[in-house]
Design an enzyme around this catalytic site. Structure first.
Site, PDB file in Angstrom:
ATOM      1  N   THR A  39     -21.257  29.618   0.214  1.00 38.48           N
ATOM      2  CA  THR A  39     -21.819  29.035  -1.023  1.00 38.48           C
ATOM      3  C   THR A  39     -22.675  30.066  -1.732  1.00 38.48           C
ATOM      4  OG1 THR A  39     -23.177  27.253  -1.940  1.00 38.48           O
ATOM      5  CG2 THR A  39     -23.642  27.870   0.340  1.00 38.48           C
ATOM      6  N   HIS A  94     -21.565  16.147  -2.755  1.00 38.76           N
ATOM      7  CA  HIS A  94     -21.050  16.125  -4.131  1.00 38.76           C
ATOM      8  C   HIS A  94     -19.860  15.184  -4.271  1.00 38.76           C
ATOM      9  CE1 HIS A  94     -22.980  20.309  -5.162  1.00 38.76           C
ATOM     10  NE2 HIS A  94     -23.857  19.323  -5.118  1.00 38.76           N
TER      11      HIS A  94
HETATM   12  P1  OAD Z   1     -19.262  29.068  -5.701  1.00 44.62           P
HETATM   13  O1  OAD Z   1     -17.942  29.314  -6.323  1.00 44.62           O
HETATM   14  O2  OAD Z   1     -20.460  29.071  -6.572  1.00 44.62           O
HETATM   15  O3  OAD Z   1     -19.542  30.133  -4.534  1.00 44.62           O
HETATM   16  C1  OAD Z   1     -18.603  30.376  -3.534  1.00 44.62           C
HETATM   17  C2  OAD Z   1     -19.175  31.426  -2.590  1.00 44.62           C
HETATM   18  O4  OAD Z   1     -18.225  31.630  -1.555  1.00 44.62           O
HETATM   19  C3  OAD Z   1     -19.418  32.793  -3.235  1.00 44.62           C
HETATM   20  O5  OAD Z   1     -20.712  33.277  -2.864  1.00 44.62           O
HETATM   21  C4  OAD Z   1     -18.326  33.681  -2.651  1.00 44.62           C
HETATM   22  O6  OAD Z   1     -18.743  35.012  -2.453  1.00 44.62           O
HETATM   23  C5  OAD Z   1     -18.078  33.002  -1.323  1.00 44.62           C
HETATM   24  N1  OAD Z   1     -16.711  33.217  -0.796  1.00 44.62           N
HETATM   25  C6  OAD Z   1     -15.549  33.369  -1.475  1.00 44.62           C
HETATM   26  N2  OAD Z   1     -14.520  33.517  -0.656  1.00 44.62           N
HETATM   27  C7  OAD Z   1     -15.022  33.473   0.608  1.00 44.62           C
HETATM   28  C8  OAD Z   1     -14.456  33.584   1.916  1.00 44.62           C
HETATM   29  N3  OAD Z   1     -13.151  33.773   2.112  1.00 44.62           N
HETATM   30  N4  OAD Z   1     -15.294  33.496   2.978  1.00 44.62           N
HETATM   31  C9  OAD Z   1     -16.633  33.310   2.810  1.00 44.62           C
HETATM   32  N5  OAD Z   1     -17.207  33.199   1.594  1.00 44.62           N
HETATM   33  C10 OAD Z   1     -16.434  33.270   0.513  1.00 44.62           C
HETATM   34  O7  OAD Z   1     -19.130  27.671  -4.895  1.00 44.62           O
HETATM   35  P2  OAD Z   1     -20.285  26.737  -4.341  1.00 44.62           P
HETATM   36  O8  OAD Z   1     -21.469  27.526  -3.924  1.00 44.62           O
HETATM   37  O9  OAD Z   1     -19.667  25.823  -3.366  1.00 44.62           O
HETATM   38  O10 OAD Z   1     -20.651  21.432  -7.838  1.00 44.62           O
HETATM   39  O11 OAD Z   1     -20.652  25.913  -5.632  1.00 44.62           O
HETATM   40  C11 OAD Z   1     -21.631  24.919  -5.531  1.00 44.62           C
HETATM   41  C12 OAD Z   1     -21.324  23.810  -6.498  1.00 44.62           C
HETATM   42  O12 OAD Z   1     -21.116  24.352  -7.807  1.00 44.62           O
HETATM   43  C13 OAD Z   1     -20.010  23.080  -6.242  1.00 44.62           C
HETATM   44  O13 OAD Z   1     -20.128  22.065  -5.273  1.00 44.62           O
HETATM   45  C14 OAD Z   1     -19.713  22.489  -7.577  1.00 44.62           C
HETATM   46  C15 OAD Z   1     -19.977  23.708  -8.415  1.00 44.62           C
HETATM   47  O14 OAD Z   1     -20.281  23.511  -9.737  1.00 44.62           O
HETATM   48  C16 OAD Z   1     -20.325  20.419  -8.643  1.00 44.62           C
HETATM   49  O15 OAD Z   1     -19.232  20.327  -9.172  1.00 44.62           O
HETATM   50  C17 OAD Z   1     -21.433  19.423  -8.836  1.00 44.62           C
END
Ligand code: OAD
Length: 236
Positions: A176, A109
């Protein structure tokens, strides 16, 4: 896990959460504070570039003050010591994997720390603000934007990612939510290829059911434990 040689690791915002960087979809996460259409689409940028540039200037500045946490450190250790293939595919636009010392990182990204010139297509390392529309260091056009992939744009290096998944014996997804494609679909691609799959996340993600195994907890604990397992027992 037997005979693991090639690994693809996918990371998301959860691996950087304990470094103090907001995730997107948690309570109070970035997408509750800002509308995706406003700050993360080409249409939003065309409509109100100042709003978008200010948003990314703030995020870039915040990220520069954060530090890698034990999960990034563990992935860097895996990178240094794993003798098979490893590709760390991150959806994150921070540079905490690199600052922890990881080398085999692919930012699907994009990254906050590059400016992309939409006039000459040059990508330039960038740590300062963009709100004043500074000139491109290469062509001098005032056409810089953050080098991050917005909704509706194609993530970077998809061929390299799919080719690594095709060669992998293990696919691991860390921190994620499984809400955003194409990354959310990698686990199903891996399953079709009969690759071992593992999820490490604070809670079960939207795609949890696709993984052979899913462990829940903070990345700062789960990831070092998993890396210990891999370096202790994997075939290297
Ligand atoms: P999300 O905010 O959608 O998800 C984050 C995940 O991390 C969730 O499932 C949480 O439960 C988990 N989480 C939170 N704290 C944690 C910790 N301390 N240890 C382990 N897990 C934890 O973020 P992404 O999946 O990265 O894209 O989002 C994907 C994409 O959506 C991003 O790259 C961005 C966003 O819109 C763009 O901007 C194109």
């Amino acid at each position: 896990m037997t005979d693991i040689r090639n690994i693809v690791v996918l990371t998301g915002a959860g691996i950087s959460a304990e470094s103090g960087i907001d995730t997107f979809r948690s309570d109070g996460g970035l997408w509750e504070q800002h509308r995706i259409e406003d700050v993360a689409t080409p249409e939003g940028f065309a409509r109100d570039p100042e709003l978008v540039l200010r948003f990314y200037d703030m995020r870039r500045e915040a990220i520069l003050q954060k530090r890698p946490n034990p999960a990034h450190d563990a992935i860097a250790r895996l990178d240094a010591e794993w003798q098979g293939e490893l590709l760390i595919v991150t959806q994150n636009v921070d540079d905490l994997h690199e600052r922890a010392g990881a080398r085999r990182v692919l930012h699907m990204h994009g990254t906050h720390l590059n400016a992309w010139c939409t006039s000459c297509d040059a990508r330039t390392p960038w740590t300062g603000p963009m709100i004043d529309r500074p000139p491109c260091p290469v062509c001098e056009a005032r056409s810089l934007r953050p080098d991050v992939v917005w909704f509706g744009e194609m993530p970077y290096e998809m061929e390299r990612i799919y080719s690594a998944i095709h060669r992998a014996d293990l696919f691991v997804s860390i921190g994620t939510s499984g809400a955003v494609y194409p990354a959310a679909g990698f686990v199903r691609d891996a399953r079709q290829l009969n690759i071992e799959t593992l999820e490490l996340n604070l809670e079960r993600s939207q795609g949890s059911q696709w993984f052979h195994r899913s462990r829940q907890g903070p990345a700062s604990q789960l990831v070092p434990d998993w890396v210990d397992e891999m370096l202790g027992t994997g075939t290297r």
